[in-house]
Design a protein around this motif. Structure first.
Motif, PDB file in Angstrom:
ATOM      1  N   THR A   1       0.848  -1.208   0.000  1.00 35.61           N
ATOM      2  CA  THR A   1       0.000   0.000   0.000  1.00 35.61           C
ATOM      3  C   THR A   1       0.877   1.250   0.000  1.00 35.61           C
ATOM      4  N   ILE A   2       1.977   1.187   0.753  1.00 37.74           N
ATOM      5  CA  ILE A   2       2.911   2.326   0.775  1.00 37.74           C
ATOM      6  C   ILE A   2       3.466   2.543  -0.634  1.00 37.74           C
ATOM      7  N   THR A   3       3.819   1.454  -1.320  1.00 42.58           N
ATOM      8  CA  THR A   3       4.358   1.574  -2.674  1.00 42.58           C
ATOM      9  C   THR A   3       3.313   2.212  -3.591  1.00 42.58           C
ATOM     10  N   ALA A   4       2.047   1.771  -3.436  1.00 45.46           N
ATOM     11  CA  ALA A   4       0.971   2.332  -4.273  1.00 45.46           C
ATOM     12  C   ALA A   4       0.804   3.833  -3.977  1.00 45.46           C
ATOM     13  N   ALA A   5       0.879   4.211  -2.680  1.00 51.78           N
ATOM     14  CA  ALA A   5       0.740   5.630  -2.310  1.00 51.78           C
ATOM     15  C   ALA A   5       1.914   6.435  -2.859  1.00 51.78           C
ATOM     16  N   ASP A   6       3.094   5.842  -2.852  1.00 52.26           N
ATOM     17  CA  ASP A   6       4.299   6.495  -3.387  1.00 52.26           C
ATOM     18  C   ASP A   6       4.150   6.742  -4.888  1.00 52.26           C
ATOM     19  N   ASP A   7       3.622   5.722  -5.583  1.00 53.34           N
ATOM     20  CA  ASP A   7       3.409   5.869  -7.029  1.00 53.34           C
ATOM     21  C   ASP A   7       2.417   6.995  -7.300  1.00 53.34           C
ATOM     22  N   ALA A   8       1.348   7.042  -6.474  1.00 56.61           N
ATOM     23  CA  ALA A   8       0.331   8.090  -6.638  1.00 56.61           C
ATOM     24  C   ALA A   8       0.959   9.466  -6.388  1.00 56.61           C
ATOM     25  N   LEU A   9       1.872   9.542  -5.403  1.00 51.19           N
ATOM     26  CA  LEU A   9       2.555  10.810  -5.120  1.00 51.19           C
ATOM     27  C   LEU A   9       3.402  11.234  -6.323  1.00 51.19           C
ATOM     28  N   TYR A  10       4.072  10.244  -6.900  1.00 47.90           N
ATOM     29  CA  TYR A  10       4.913  10.518  -8.066  1.00 47.90           C
ATOM     30  C   TYR A  10       4.060  11.105  -9.201  1.00 47.90           C
ATOM     31  N   GLN A  11       2.865  10.518  -9.373  1.00 49.51           N
ATOM     32  CA  GLN A  11       1.949  11.030 -10.415  1.00 49.51           C
ATOM     33  C   GLN A  11       1.521  12.458 -10.096  1.00 49.51           C
ATOM     34  N   ALA A  12       1.265  12.715  -8.795  1.00 53.78           N
ATOM     35  CA  ALA A  12       0.854  14.070  -8.382  1.00 53.78           C
ATOM     36  C   ALA A  12       1.954  15.076  -8.704  1.00 53.78           C
ATOM     37  N   LYS A  13       3.201  14.681  -8.474  1.00 55.68           N
ATOM     38  CA  LYS A  13       4.334  15.572  -8.778  1.00 55.68           C
ATOM     39  C   LYS A  13       4.441  15.781 -10.284  1.00 55.68           C
ATOM     40  N   ARG A  14       4.310  14.667 -11.026  1.00 54.18           N
ATOM     41  CA  ARG A  14       4.465  14.725 -12.493  1.00 54.18           C
ATOM     42  C   ARG A  14       3.366  15.563 -13.144  1.00 54.18           C
ATOM     43  N   SER A  15       2.170  15.526 -12.522  1.00 48.45           N
ATOM     44  CA  SER A  15       1.046  16.216 -13.181  1.00 48.45           C
ATOM     45  C   SER A  15       0.879  17.658 -12.680  1.00 48.45           C
ATOM     46  N   GLY A  16       1.904  18.221 -12.068  1.00 48.36           N
ATOM     47  CA  GLY A  16       1.854  19.655 -11.743  1.00 48.36           C
ATOM     48  C   GLY A  16       1.925  20.004 -10.263  1.00 48.36           C
ATOM     49  N   ARG A  17       1.966  19.006  -9.362  1.00 49.67           N
ATOM     50  CA  ARG A  17       2.069  19.222  -7.891  1.00 49.67           C
ATOM     51  C   ARG A  17       0.794  19.871  -7.320  1.00 49.67           C
ATOM     52  N   ASP A  18       0.830  20.144  -5.999  1.00 53.95           N
ATOM     53  CA  ASP A  18      -0.274  20.791  -5.266  1.00 53.95           C
ATOM     54  C   ASP A  18      -1.613  20.084  -5.522  1.00 53.95           C
ATOM     55  N   ARG A  19      -1.618  18.757  -5.387  1.00 56.57           N
ATOM     56  CA  ARG A  19      -2.864  18.012  -5.619  1.00 56.57           C
ATOM     57  C   ARG A  19      -2.846  16.663  -4.899  1.00 56.57           C
ATOM     58  N   ILE A  20      -4.038  16.093  -4.829  1.00 58.07           N
ATOM     59  CA  ILE A  20      -4.160  14.755  -4.228  1.00 58.07           C
ATOM     60  C   ILE A  20      -4.437  13.773  -5.352  1.00 58.07           C
ATOM     61  N   ILE A  21      -3.651  12.707  -5.412  1.00 60.66           N
ATOM     62  CA  ILE A  21      -3.920  11.654  -6.410  1.00 60.66           C
ATOM     63  C   ILE A  21      -4.130  10.337  -5.665  1.00 60.66           C
ATOM     64  N   TYR A  22      -5.219   9.654  -6.022  1.00 61.49           N
ATOM     65  CA  TYR A  22      -5.498   8.343  -5.410  1.00 61.49           C
ATOM     66  C   TYR A  22      -4.931   7.239  -6.293  1.00 61.49           C
ATOM     67  N   ALA A  23      -4.340   6.263  -5.687  1.00 63.84           N
ATOM     68  CA  ALA A  23      -3.822   5.118  -6.435  1.00 63.84           C
ATOM     69  C   ALA A  23      -5.002   4.454  -7.133  1.00 63.84           C
ATOM     70  N   SER A  24      -4.786   3.890  -8.325  1.00 61.39           N
ATOM     71  CA  SER A  24      -5.899   3.369  -9.126  1.00 61.39           C
ATOM     72  C   SER A  24      -6.712   2.329  -8.368  1.00 61.39           C
ATOM     73  N   ARG A  25      -6.070   1.602  -7.430  1.00 59.73           N
ATOM     74  CA  ARG A  25      -6.783   0.553  -6.685  1.00 59.73           C
ATOM     75  C   ARG A  25      -7.899   1.127  -5.826  1.00 59.73           C
ATOM     76  N   PHE A  26      -7.791   2.460  -5.557  1.00 51.41           N
ATOM     77  CA  PHE A  26      -8.780   3.138  -4.700  1.00 51.41           C
ATOM     78  C   PHE A  26     -10.205   2.927  -5.211  1.00 51.41           C
ATOM     79  N   ASN A  27     -10.335   2.942  -6.572  1.00 53.88           N
ATOM     80  CA  ASN A  27     -11.673   2.837  -7.142  1.00 53.88           C
ATOM     81  C   ASN A  27     -12.113   1.397  -7.341  1.00 53.88           C
ATOM     82  N   ASN A  28     -11.214   0.443  -7.055  1.00 53.70           N
ATOM     83  CA  ASN A  28     -11.573  -0.964  -7.307  1.00 53.70           C
ATOM     84  C   ASN A  28     -12.651  -1.447  -6.358  1.00 53.70           C
TER      85      ASN A  28
END
Ligand SMILES: Nc1nc2c(ncn2[C@@H]2O[C@H](COP(=O)(O)OP(=O)(O)OP(=O)(O)O)[C@@H](O)[C@H]2O)c(=O)[nH]1
Length: 299
Positions: A272-299
């Motif tokens: 879960t930590i790895t998934a949260a880390d990946d989501a953080l990486y996406q948040a940084k890549r997509s412009g920062r200052d945002r919350i991104i949920y790991a894709s599993r969140f919607n499963n």
């Protein structure tokens, strides 16, 4: 740098200062010798029997204990009480020895021994209880220090790892929050300004922590948040993000990127930590200052 880390709660003094403990040894030896001489000269030598031997051993052990206790360096008052109680016990043994050898009346000896023995035992019980409190207090402080981040006062990474093990079979939401462009804050306004931002963030986050919301500084400018069995995790994450994003006296803006992942009961904390880390990486890549949920969140 001149500092010393003490690795013991109670220190044994390598070269004890003062003559007090030596005087007690001399006192015990002199009284024992005197009693023996008196028994040989004016007393009944048949009294120098097994009972005498046991008493002499008791006196020797008491003296050794007193010597050890004086070799311990501690300013705690209970240690002084302990030393006095040992001295009383020593005299109680000497009185009982004198009575056993008929040098003083046996009833008188028993009375003296009892009078000294009772306060000695009470003082030992008191000092032992105080000592246990002292050890527990220091133990708690040491545990708190080892689990707390010095700069922010938040739980540190070690504490986070303990928490992650605790929630291994539970449903939880794990968030990794990272300050945006923190290096730029450090480089532009100095390391102290960076530290102030971290301290301030720690203060805000500690007010948002509760029994179900665990917030730690997991490293550098990164914070890990564990929300346990919480239906309204989404609202909590949003509130955390809003609370820690602020304008610093008009000079710069502090913003956070947050990666969030849901841990199902059967899932491991580390995945879960790895998934949260990946989501953080996406948040940084997509412009920062945002919350991104790991894709599993919607499963
Ligand atoms: N003042 C201060 N700086 C720290 C501390 N710990 C880590 N840092 C700094 O935090 C900075 C982190 O920089 P990066 O990992 O490049 O991240 P960033 O600049 O925030 O960039 P993004 O995360 O991509 O937005 C480094 O310059 C570290 O030196 C600390 O305790 N105090």
């Amino acid at each position: 740098m001149n500092f010393k880390i003490h690795d013991k709660l109670v220190h044994e003094v390598e070269s004890p200062k003062g003559l007090l403990y030596r005087m007690i040894i001399i006192y015990a030896c002199c009284i024992t010798a005197l009693l023996t001489v008196l028994a040989l000269v004016i007393g009944d030598t048949s009294r120098l029997n097994f009972y005498f031997f046991i008493n002499t051993c008791t006196v020797a052990v008491m003296t050794w204990f007193i010597r050890k206790s004086f070799n311990i360096h501690s300013r705690e008052a209970h240690l002084l009480v302990f030393r006095i109680s040992l001295f009383f016990l020593l005299n109680s043994s000497l009185a009982s020895m004198a009575g056993g050898m008929n040098l003083i009346d046996r009833d008188t000896a028993s009375l003296i021994a009892a009078i000294l023995y009772v306060p000695a035992m009470l003082m030992i019980i008191y000092s032992f209880r105080k000592f246990i409190n002292y050890v527990n207090h220091n133990y708690k402080s040491a545990v708190n220090l080892s689990l707390t981040d010095e700069l922010t006062g938040l739980p540190n990474r070690r504490y986070l790892n303990i928490k992650l093990r605790e929630i291994e079979n539970r449903l939880a939401t794990i968030c990794i929050a990272d300050i945006d462009h923190f290096k730029r804050i450090n480089d532009t306004y100095g390391h102290d300004a960076g530290d102030r931002v971290l301290r301030n963030t720690g203060l805000i986050l500690s007010n948002l922590a509760s029994d179900n919301v665990f917030i730690s500084r997991s490293g550098g400018e990164e914070f890990a948040i564990v929300i346990i069995d919480h239906a309204s995790a989404e609202g909590i994450v949003r509130k955390i993000k809003e609370s820690v994003s602020y304008d610093c006296n008009g000079t710069f803006k502090v913003s956070f990127s947050i990666g969030v992942a849901i841990k199902q009961k059967h899932e491991s904390s580390s995945s879960t930590i790895t998934a949260a880390d990946d989501a953080l990486y996406q948040a940084k890549r997509s412009g920062r200052d945002r919350i991104i949920y790991a894709s599993r969140f919607n499963n």
